[in-house]
Design a protein around this motif. Structure first.
Motif, PDB file in Angstrom:
ATOM      1  N   GLY A  61       0.780  -1.224   0.000  1.00  0.00           N
ATOM      2  CA  GLY A  61       0.000   0.000   0.000  1.00  0.00           C
ATOM      3  C   GLY A  61       0.810   1.270   0.000  1.00  0.00           C
ATOM      4  O   GLY A  61       0.299   2.344   0.322  1.00  0.00           O
ATOM      5  N   LYS A  62       2.085   1.182  -0.383  1.00  0.00           N
ATOM      6  CA  LYS A  62       2.941   2.366  -0.414  1.00  0.00           C
ATOM      7  C   LYS A  62       3.599   2.501  -1.779  1.00  0.00           C
ATOM      8  O   LYS A  62       4.061   1.518  -2.357  1.00  0.00           O
ATOM      9  CB  LYS A  62       4.033   2.282   0.657  1.00  0.00           C
ATOM     10  CG  LYS A  62       3.545   2.469   2.080  1.00  0.00           C
ATOM     11  CD  LYS A  62       4.717   2.486   3.050  1.00  0.00           C
ATOM     12  CE  LYS A  62       4.234   2.713   4.482  1.00  0.00           C
ATOM     13  NZ  LYS A  62       5.379   2.724   5.437  1.00  0.00           N
ATOM     14  N   PHE A  63       3.629   3.716  -2.275  1.00  0.00           N
ATOM     15  CA  PHE A  63       4.351   4.046  -3.496  1.00  0.00           C
ATOM     16  C   PHE A  63       5.647   4.717  -3.062  1.00  0.00           C
ATOM     17  O   PHE A  63       5.669   5.873  -2.659  1.00  0.00           O
ATOM     18  CB  PHE A  63       3.503   4.979  -4.361  1.00  0.00           C
ATOM     19  CG  PHE A  63       4.146   5.402  -5.652  1.00  0.00           C
ATOM     20  CD1 PHE A  63       4.826   4.494  -6.455  1.00  0.00           C
ATOM     21  CD2 PHE A  63       4.046   6.725  -6.075  1.00  0.00           C
ATOM     22  CE1 PHE A  63       5.414   4.896  -7.649  1.00  0.00           C
ATOM     23  CE2 PHE A  63       4.623   7.135  -7.274  1.00  0.00           C
ATOM     24  CZ  PHE A  63       5.307   6.209  -8.053  1.00  0.00           C
ATOM     25  N   LYS A  64       6.751   3.962  -3.113  1.00  0.00           N
ATOM     26  CA  LYS A  64       8.043   4.448  -2.633  1.00  0.00           C
ATOM     27  C   LYS A  64       8.815   5.078  -3.788  1.00  0.00           C
ATOM     28  O   LYS A  64       9.141   4.408  -4.760  1.00  0.00           O
ATOM     29  CB  LYS A  64       8.848   3.299  -2.026  1.00  0.00           C
ATOM     30  CG  LYS A  64       8.188   2.668  -0.813  1.00  0.00           C
ATOM     31  CD  LYS A  64       9.030   1.532  -0.248  1.00  0.00           C
ATOM     32  CE  LYS A  64       8.349   0.887   0.947  1.00  0.00           C
ATOM     33  NZ  LYS A  64       9.139  -0.244   1.488  1.00  0.00           N
ATOM     34  N   VAL A  65       9.104   6.351  -3.638  1.00  0.00           N
ATOM     35  CA  VAL A  65       9.754   7.123  -4.701  1.00  0.00           C
ATOM     36  C   VAL A  65      11.079   7.669  -4.203  1.00  0.00           C
ATOM     37  O   VAL A  65      11.131   8.334  -3.165  1.00  0.00           O
ATOM     38  CB  VAL A  65       8.854   8.280  -5.162  1.00  0.00           C
ATOM     39  CG1 VAL A  65       9.573   9.121  -6.208  1.00  0.00           C
ATOM     40  CG2 VAL A  65       7.541   7.746  -5.721  1.00  0.00           C
ATOM     41  N   SER A 124      17.190  -3.253  -7.035  1.00  0.00           N
ATOM     42  CA  SER A 124      17.071  -4.126  -5.872  1.00  0.00           C
ATOM     43  C   SER A 124      15.652  -4.220  -5.342  1.00  0.00           C
ATOM     44  O   SER A 124      15.359  -5.058  -4.482  1.00  0.00           O
ATOM     45  CB  SER A 124      17.991  -3.617  -4.752  1.00  0.00           C
ATOM     46  OG  SER A 124      17.526  -2.372  -4.250  1.00  0.00           O
ATOM     47  N   GLY A 125      14.761  -3.337  -5.832  1.00  0.00           N
ATOM     48  CA  GLY A 125      13.389  -3.330  -5.350  1.00  0.00           C
ATOM     49  C   GLY A 125      13.202  -2.536  -4.075  1.00  0.00           C
ATOM     50  O   GLY A 125      12.145  -2.602  -3.445  1.00  0.00           O
ATOM     51  N   THR A 126      14.223  -1.771  -3.670  1.00  0.00           N
ATOM     52  CA  THR A 126      14.110  -0.951  -2.461  1.00  0.00           C
ATOM     53  C   THR A 126      13.048   0.122  -2.622  1.00  0.00           C
ATOM     54  O   THR A 126      12.362   0.489  -1.670  1.00  0.00           O
ATOM     55  CB  THR A 126      15.468  -0.297  -2.138  1.00  0.00           C
ATOM     56  OG1 THR A 126      16.455  -1.317  -2.006  1.00  0.00           O
ATOM     57  CG2 THR A 126      15.398   0.519  -0.862  1.00  0.00           C
ATOM     58  N   ALA A 148      22.924   6.273  -6.249  1.00  0.00           N
ATOM     59  CA  ALA A 148      22.227   5.158  -5.604  1.00  0.00           C
ATOM     60  C   ALA A 148      20.826   4.944  -6.165  1.00  0.00           C
ATOM     61  O   ALA A 148      20.180   3.938  -5.847  1.00  0.00           O
ATOM     62  CB  ALA A 148      22.131   5.404  -4.100  1.00  0.00           C
ATOM     63  N   LEU A 149      20.355   5.850  -7.027  1.00  0.00           N
ATOM     64  CA  LEU A 149      18.959   5.802  -7.464  1.00  0.00           C
ATOM     65  C   LEU A 149      18.646   4.554  -8.288  1.00  0.00           C
ATOM     66  O   LEU A 149      17.699   3.810  -7.982  1.00  0.00           O
ATOM     67  CB  LEU A 149      18.623   7.067  -8.258  1.00  0.00           C
ATOM     68  CG  LEU A 149      18.677   8.380  -7.468  1.00  0.00           C
ATOM     69  CD1 LEU A 149      18.450   9.572  -8.397  1.00  0.00           C
ATOM     70  CD2 LEU A 149      17.648   8.383  -6.341  1.00  0.00           C
TER      71      LEU A 149
END
Length: 307
Positions: free
Chosen positions: A59-63, A128-130, A121-122
């Motif tokens: 449930g999170k969109f990690k940007v 890695s799916g981080t 690092a982007l």
């Protein structure tokens, strides 16, 4: 500023994917339709596997973004102008990139999480799916596209030069007028790797880790010239009134760059076609005039001393 939404372009399939992904599952399958009155054939495990289209998890969109590249993204101390908390810090992020991150998260029906990272690092974080996406003013280069998938462009920017107003190079009419100058730009960018080597007779100093560091080098007199994109230059002139932007677009003495080096895209992990589709659906709702208005707004509200 609330921009007018042109139309709701999410397809039935895209909407199903969004709801499934943000409802708690890690992946969502594209539904297949059977003719009316017929029974859909049973899917084989292989067919089901190929129909999996990953979106986002939990449930999170990690940007990810630098949070140090105004007007695309920056760090500020509060939530003014709609800024979003930066994960794991007391600070907030805002800028052109955050505007789009918020729109995409809303379309997905997910919470938005901004993750602050160094530029280099982007892409590894995506691989890695981080994180789910990088929205950080990335040019859509062939080298990057071999590592990640990109959305359609969400900004087009010419490449320009920045000098001090009292510099002997302030009246330059083209890049050949910078002969003898010292120059730098940001590490790992088209500006440094592709553009600076084209300037005849310039002394290229080591690349800077970030846009703020690049601008400090110019402001302090450590270099005579930096190369960057137009929005960054406009933002810099707002923060440093003694800087001057020189744009040689349309002349015979300009940088030789391809379209991919001036088109900015949103990157996602390779194969995450569902998320790419949703992002493109969001972007399709905006006109070139909308993009310009949003960038103008970002430049107007940026802090003068970005972190």
């Amino acid at each position: 500023m609330k921009l007018k939404r042109i139309t709701a372009l999410v397809s039935g399939v895209g909407l199903t994917l969004c709801l499934a992904a943000c409802g708690g599952g890690g992946t969502a399958s594209t539904p297949s339709a059977a003719p009316a009155g017929s029974q859909a054939p049973a899917s084989s495990p292989a067919a089901e596997e190929t129909s999996q289209v990953k979106l986002v998890e939990d449930g999170k969109f990690k940007v990810a973004m630098e949070c140090a590249y105004a007007p695309f993204n920056w760090t500020q101390a509060d939530d003014s102008n709609g800024a979003v908390p930066i994960s794991g810090t007391p600070d907030y992020a805002y800028g052109y990139d955050v505007m789009f991150a918020k729109e995409i998260a809303e379309e997905l029906g997910c919470d938005l999480e901004i993750v602050k990272m160094e530029w280099d690092a982007l892409i590894p974080a995506l691989q890695s799916g981080t994180v789910d996406a990088v929205i950080a003013g990335q040019c859509i280069t062939a080298e990057r596209a071999a590592q990640v998938d990109f959305s359609d462009p969400y900004y087009y920017a010419s490449i320009v030069c920045l000098v001090k107003s009292d510099s002997p190079y302030a009246d330059a009419q083209g890049i050949s007028d910078f002969e003898g100058a010292t120059a730098t730009s940001q590490l790992g960018t088209v500006w440094y790797d592709t553009c600076l080597p084209q300037v005849p007779g310039v002394e290229v100093l080591p690349a800077q880790e970030s846009v703020p560091a690049m601008l400090v080098a110019l402001d302090s007199g450590a270099v005579d010239l930096v190369v960057t994109d137009q929005p960054t230059a406009l933002s810099a002139c707002n923060a440093y009134p003694d800087m001057v932007m020189l744009d040689f677009s349309g002349t015979d003495d300009d940088f030789d760059v391809s379209e991919e080096e001036t088109n900015f895209g949103i990157s996602v992990q390779k194969g995450n076609t569902g998320l790419t589709e949703v992002i493109n659906q969001v972007l399709s709702q905006y006109t070139p005039e909308d993009y310009t208005a949003m960038m103008d707004e970002a430049i107007a509200v940026q802090p003068l001393n970005e972190n």
